[in-house]
Motif scaffolding. Structure first.
Motif, PDB file in Angstrom:
ATOM      1  N   ILE A 234       0.856  -1.033   0.190  1.00 43.22           N
ATOM      2  CA  ILE A 234      -0.240  -0.046   0.018  1.00 43.22           C
ATOM      3  C   ILE A 234       1.064   1.283  -0.069  1.00 43.22           C
ATOM      4  CG2 ILE A 234      -1.881   1.335   1.096  1.00 43.22           C
ATOM      5  CD1 ILE A 234      -2.648  -1.293   2.520  1.00 43.22           C
ATOM      6  N   VAL A 235       0.894   1.912  -1.130  1.00 43.14           N
ATOM      7  CA  VAL A 235       1.462   3.279  -1.002  1.00 43.14           C
ATOM      8  C   VAL A 235       0.890   4.505  -0.288  1.00 43.14           C
ATOM      9  CG1 VAL A 235       2.835   4.918  -2.453  1.00 43.14           C
ATOM     10  CG2 VAL A 235       2.926   2.561  -3.013  1.00 43.14           C
ATOM     11  N   ARG A 256       3.484  -4.592   3.007  1.00 41.73           N
ATOM     12  CA  ARG A 256       4.218  -3.407   3.456  1.00 41.73           C
ATOM     13  C   ARG A 256       3.202  -2.156   3.158  1.00 41.73           C
ATOM     14  NH1 ARG A 256      10.518  -3.331   2.085  1.00 41.73           N
ATOM     15  NH2 ARG A 256      11.242  -5.461   3.019  1.00 41.73           N
ATOM     16  N   LEU A 257       3.259  -1.275   4.098  1.00 40.99           N
ATOM     17  CA  LEU A 257       2.514   0.073   4.041  1.00 40.99           C
ATOM     18  C   LEU A 257       3.804   0.998   3.682  1.00 40.99           C
ATOM     19  CD1 LEU A 257       0.430   2.083   4.188  1.00 40.99           C
ATOM     20  CD2 LEU A 257       0.814   2.368   6.551  1.00 40.99           C
ATOM     21  N   VAL A 258       3.786   1.571   2.629  1.00 43.71           N
ATOM     22  CA  VAL A 258       5.126   2.175   2.093  1.00 43.71           C
ATOM     23  C   VAL A 258       4.683   3.884   2.166  1.00 43.71           C
ATOM     24  CG1 VAL A 258       6.751   2.947   0.347  1.00 43.71           C
ATOM     25  CG2 VAL A 258       5.779   0.391   0.608  1.00 43.71           C
ATOM     26  N   VAL A 259       5.121   4.570   3.311  1.00 45.29           N
ATOM     27  CA  VAL A 259       4.576   5.914   3.522  1.00 45.29           C
ATOM     28  C   VAL A 259       5.558   6.969   2.612  1.00 45.29           C
ATOM     29  CG1 VAL A 259       4.365   7.687   5.192  1.00 45.29           C
ATOM     30  CG2 VAL A 259       4.016   5.478   5.863  1.00 45.29           C
ATOM     31  N   THR A 268      -0.362   6.151  14.095  1.00 45.15           N
ATOM     32  CA  THR A 268      -0.562   5.262  15.126  1.00 45.15           C
ATOM     33  C   THR A 268      -1.119   3.833  14.859  1.00 45.15           C
ATOM     34  OG1 THR A 268      -1.313   7.207  16.427  1.00 45.15           O
ATOM     35  CG2 THR A 268      -1.909   5.138  17.518  1.00 45.15           C
ATOM     36  N   VAL A 269      -0.403   2.914  15.193  1.00 47.39           N
ATOM     37  CA  VAL A 269      -0.624   1.257  14.949  1.00 47.39           C
ATOM     38  C   VAL A 269      -0.927   0.688  15.966  1.00 47.39           C
ATOM     39  CG1 VAL A 269       0.151  -0.291  13.303  1.00 47.39           C
ATOM     40  CG2 VAL A 269       0.720   1.916  12.751  1.00 47.39           C
ATOM     41  N   ILE A 281       5.811  -1.396   8.102  1.00 42.51           N
ATOM     42  CA  ILE A 281       5.563  -0.034   7.939  1.00 42.51           C
ATOM     43  C   ILE A 281       7.013   0.499   7.393  1.00 42.51           C
ATOM     44  CG2 ILE A 281       4.676   2.309   8.234  1.00 42.51           C
ATOM     45  CD1 ILE A 281       3.125   0.749  10.429  1.00 42.51           C
ATOM     46  N   VAL A 282       7.002   1.072   6.274  1.00 47.14           N
ATOM     47  CA  VAL A 282       8.644   1.532   5.755  1.00 47.14           C
ATOM     48  C   VAL A 282       8.341   2.973   5.387  1.00 47.14           C
ATOM     49  CG1 VAL A 282       9.581  -0.586   5.703  1.00 47.14           C
ATOM     50  CG2 VAL A 282       8.412   0.522   3.556  1.00 47.14           C
ATOM     51  N   GLY A 283       9.210   3.844   5.200  1.00 45.78           N
ATOM     52  CA  GLY A 283       9.327   5.109   4.630  1.00 45.78           C
ATOM     53  C   GLY A 283      10.083   5.007   3.399  1.00 45.78           C
TER      54      GLY A 283
END
Length: 338
Positions: A234-235, A256-259, A268-269, A281-283
């Motif tokens: 998810i971008v 992966r949630l890509v921020v 908040t997770v 979760i990654v940046g």
């Protein structure tokens, strides 16, 4: 020509047109005549004084397309007349530990175009040779400018992890970043879900490549993605941490949630949402100059284009305000020839 025009940012929300002296490029650098420069939300770092010394004049802009007209000593791979781009990263040093390990994005001695070193709201720009991007024939200077930043950012983010063609991926936010991310995701062969507030963008999202559309104002986007089987990637492009919070529950196992959207509020997770399913979760900041060349070649091959509003260079202040208003659809580009 012994001078050139540039818009300097000093203090807070102060952008002024000035004349600057034309100088030779420093060793390892090139000088280019700017053709276009995109106006990106990151430009607020310079214009709104969100940097170390706001009193020091800086030229904003980091989506630069131009033609080299002079090269500094030690530059051998580039020549006057070469058509190039410069993105947010102004060129790696090759000497720090990240560079020696091939991690050019995280170079410790790399300046940020338009934030820590002068950028492209100007007729002339300077850049390290290591930060240059070859712009292929077939892409206009106007289209190439946003691809150098917004395009590269989402192109790299979509490839975070071993995602196979046909896998569900999601793009949250259909704006300056998201409208490009949908096109890349479609062209990379993914099954694409678009997540946005309201229904007014659904038709456009599907036109850009979305197979599914989720209205986050009327349904839990995490639950909706989970019902579709879960997203491998998810971008998240929206500038809101709160809007990203429910997305983790929509990840597939090992997803992966890509921020990429910088938000003022925290994300908040719930820890079980990370543990069960082995989610992460990654940046993702951007890519290297050679990855940007891959990005432009891919965009050309798959006819990926930004939606732009073009304004003349002399209206840089108005262009910045247009971007800041959030009303632009979706990127503003300064044209030096207009």
């Amino acid at each position: 020509m012994t001078t050139y025009r540039a818009f300097e940012a000093t203090g807070v929300h102060n952008l002024q047109l000035v004349e600057r002296e034309l100088t030779a490029p420093a060793p390892g650098q090139v000088r280019l005549r700017v053709e276009t420069c995109g106006v990106c939300h990151t430009d607020v770092l310079a214009v709104e004084g969100l940097r170390g010394d706001p009193s020091r004049p800086i030229v904003p802009g980091h989506e630069i397309v131009g033609v080299i007209d002079a090269v500094g000593t030690g530059v051998t791979a580039w020549q006057p007349g070469d058509r190039v781009g410069v993105g947010f990263l102004n060129g790696q040093c090759w000497e720090c530990e990240p560079c020696r390990r091939g991690d050019f994005v995280n170079c410790l001695n790399q300046q940020q175009t338009g934030t820590t070193t002068d950028g492209g709201y100007a007729e002339v720009a300077y850049a390290r040779a290591s930060g240059l991007v070859r712009v292929p024939e077939g892409i206009s200077a106007i289209d190439a400018a946003p691809l150098l930043c917004a395009g590269l950012t989402t192109f790299i983010a979509l490839q975070q992890g071993p995602t196979r063609a046909g896998t569900l991926v999601a793009v949250q936010g259909i704006g300056g970043l998201g409208h490009l991310a949908l096109q890349y995701a479609r062209s990379l062969g993914y099954r694409v879900a678009a997540v946005a507030r309201g229904t007014e963008k659904e038709a456009y999202a599907r036109q850009l490549g979305a197979d599914e559309y989720i209205d986050s104002s009327s349904t839990d986007p995490g639950a909706a993605l989970s019902a579709l089987g879960g997203a491998s990637v998810i971008v998240a492009t929206a500038s809101s941490g709160a809007s990203m919070n429910p997305l983790v529950r929509g990840l597939a196992p090992n997803g992966r949630l890509v921020v990429v959207g910088a938000a003022p509020d925290p994300l908040t997770v719930s820890t079980p949402d990370l543990i069960f399913g082995t989610h992460s979760i990654v940046g993702s900041l951007t890519g290297s100059s050679i990855e940007n060349e891959d990005n432009l070649a891919f965009s050309l091959a798959h006819d990926i284009r930004p939606s732009v509003e073009v304004m003349p260079f002399t209206q840089a202040r108005e262009a910045y305000e247009r971007m800041l208003s959030g009303q632009a659809r979706f990127r503003v580009v300064l044209d030096m020839t207009a």
